[in-house]
Design an enzyme around this catalytic site. Structure first.
Site, PDB file in Angstrom:
ATOM      1  N   MET A 136      -3.665  50.088  -9.013  1.00  0.00           N
ATOM      2  CA  MET A 136      -2.568  49.793  -8.075  1.00  0.00           C
ATOM      3  C   MET A 136      -1.220  50.006  -8.768  1.00  0.00           C
ATOM      4  SD  MET A 136      -3.933  48.952  -5.158  1.00  0.00           S
ATOM      5  CE  MET A 136      -2.392  48.571  -4.335  1.00  0.00           C
TER       6      MET A 136
ATOM      7  N   HIS B  14     -10.362  50.717   1.164  1.00  0.00           N
ATOM      8  CA  HIS B  14      -9.794  49.846   0.133  1.00  0.00           C
ATOM      9  C   HIS B  14      -9.830  48.407   0.630  1.00  0.00           C
ATOM     10  CE1 HIS B  14      -5.848  48.797  -2.286  1.00  0.00           C
ATOM     11  NE2 HIS B  14      -6.899  48.146  -2.720  1.00  0.00           N
TER      12      HIS B  14
ATOM     13  N   ASP C  66      -2.358  54.016  -6.084  1.00  0.00           N
ATOM     14  CA  ASP C  66      -2.046  53.571  -4.726  1.00  0.00           C
ATOM     15  C   ASP C  66      -0.796  52.711  -4.757  1.00  0.00           C
ATOM     16  OD1 ASP C  66      -2.077  52.688  -2.116  1.00  0.00           O
ATOM     17  OD2 ASP C  66      -3.928  51.523  -2.286  1.00  0.00           O
TER      18      ASP C  66
ATOM     19  N   MET D 149      -9.021  44.755   0.433  1.00  0.00           N
ATOM     20  CA  MET D 149      -8.174  43.722  -0.191  1.00  0.00           C
ATOM     21  C   MET D 149      -8.556  42.420   0.478  1.00  0.00           C
ATOM     22  SD  MET D 149      -4.738  46.000  -0.290  1.00  0.00           S
ATOM     23  CE  MET D 149      -5.434  47.151   0.880  1.00  0.00           C
TER      24      MET D 149
ATOM     25  N   HIS E 196      -7.498  57.155   3.560  1.00  0.00           N
ATOM     26  CA  HIS E 196      -7.459  55.832   2.934  1.00  0.00           C
ATOM     27  C   HIS E 196      -7.260  54.747   3.995  1.00  0.00           C
ATOM     28  CE1 HIS E 196      -6.709  53.272  -0.642  1.00  0.00           C
ATOM     29  NE2 HIS E 196      -5.780  52.659   0.089  1.00  0.00           N
TER      30      HIS E 196
ATOM     31  N   ASP F  87      -6.861  50.695   4.569  1.00  0.00           N
ATOM     32  CA  ASP F  87      -6.536  49.445   3.895  1.00  0.00           C
ATOM     33  C   ASP F  87      -6.989  48.251   4.720  1.00  0.00           C
ATOM     34  OD1 ASP F  87      -5.025  50.221   1.466  1.00  0.00           O
ATOM     35  OD2 ASP F  87      -3.728  51.214   2.933  1.00  0.00           O
TER      36      ASP F  87
ATOM     37  N   MET G 105      -7.178  44.276   4.912  1.00  0.00           N
ATOM     38  CA  MET G 105      -6.567  43.060   4.341  1.00  0.00           C
ATOM     39  C   MET G 105      -6.960  41.857   5.188  1.00  0.00           C
ATOM     40  SD  MET G 105      -2.738  44.438   3.524  1.00  0.00           S
ATOM     41  CE  MET G 105      -2.423  46.132   2.987  1.00  0.00           C
TER      42      MET G 105
ATOM     43  N   SER H 131      -2.746  57.107   3.492  1.00  0.00           N
ATOM     44  CA  SER H 131      -3.043  55.738   3.902  1.00  0.00           C
ATOM     45  C   SER H 131      -2.654  55.543   5.362  1.00  0.00           C
ATOM     46  CB  SER H 131      -2.286  54.735   3.030  1.00  0.00           C
ATOM     47  OG  SER H 131      -2.330  53.467   3.656  1.00  0.00           O
TER      48      SER H 131
END
Ligand code: DX5
Ligand code: ZN
Length: 216
Positions: free
Chosen positions: A137, A66, A171, A68, A33, A35, A37, A8
């Site tokens: 998760m 990913h 994750d 979010m 990965h 992330d 957000m 990540s």
């Protein structure tokens, strides 16, 4: 199942992203990965499609994005254009899951659903025929460096028993010890942020993670 390690980038040095990507590639990471957000679905704000696009231009390891974010459907095209190879969105988001999956697949990308700790794994069953992966998760989404929740393992066992061939990703809080527990439960794709980037030797850490996931 093939074991895959997906470092990540949230835990990487943001001032040296190209070097951090090369570190992962040379260390044998199967995925990267990323992330995303939005400060709404989760309290934190990270990176968006323009940054991912720039990273893609200097890295040929497949990108595992990913999301979010509250409204993933709105942004699927942006993330596919940016170079995502697989996109995970949350079943708890506001977008219609079926439509979001269809959009991801019609754009030529692989689709995955992510489930938060409080969400039943049964919520993904109606969509399994279209999904390449399910992300379970093992922390509350929003921040790196949190503690692993071992009580998520029954979800993985249940999913693995029902779907022997799907990629199951975990994750949050994955390290050389917790990876053993996840692999035993049936996970085969492992996100690792702090474990890889806070390590003095990321290449050694990634090979240790793989050995421990294989149980050797
Ligand atoms: C948390 C993110 C994770 C995070 C994992 O919301 O989805 O990908 O970066 O970080 P570690 O491995 O440090 O728990
Ligand atoms: Zn993540």
């Amino acid at each position: 199942m093939k074991i895959k390690i997906s470092p990540s980038m949230l835990a990487s040095d943001f001032a040296n992203l190209e070097a951090e990507l090369n570190k992962c590639k040379n260390a044998g990471a199967e995925l990267i990965h990323l992330d995303v957000m939005d400060g709404h679905f989760v309290p934190n704000i990270t990176i968006g499609a323009p940054v991912i696009k720039a990273l893609k231009s200097v890295c040929d390891v497949p990108f595992d994005v990913h999301l979010m974010i509250s409204e993933p459907l709105k942004y699927i095209e942006d993330f596919v254009d940016a170079g995502a190879d697989i996109i995970s969105f949350h079943i708890e988001s506001e977008s219609n899951p079926e439509e979001t999956i269809d959009k991801i697949i019609s754009c030529g990308c692989k689709a995955a659903i992510a489930v938060k700790p409080g969400t039943s794994i049964d919520t993904v069953y109606p969509f399994m025929d279209k999904l390449s992966m399910v992300l379970v998760m093992t922390v509350e989404p929003g921040f790196g460096g949190q503690s692993f929740m071992a009580d998520m393992m029954p979800k993985i066992e249940k999913l693995r028993n029902r779907y022997p061939d799907v990629d199951i990703q975990v994750d949050g809080g994955i390290n050389a010890e917790t990876i053993k527990v996840c692999a035993k439960a049936g996970a085969n794709v492992f996100v690792a942020g702090s474990a890889v980037f806070k390590s003095e030797n990321p290449a050694e850490t990634i090979s240790l993670l793989k050995r421990n996931a294989r149980g050797i």
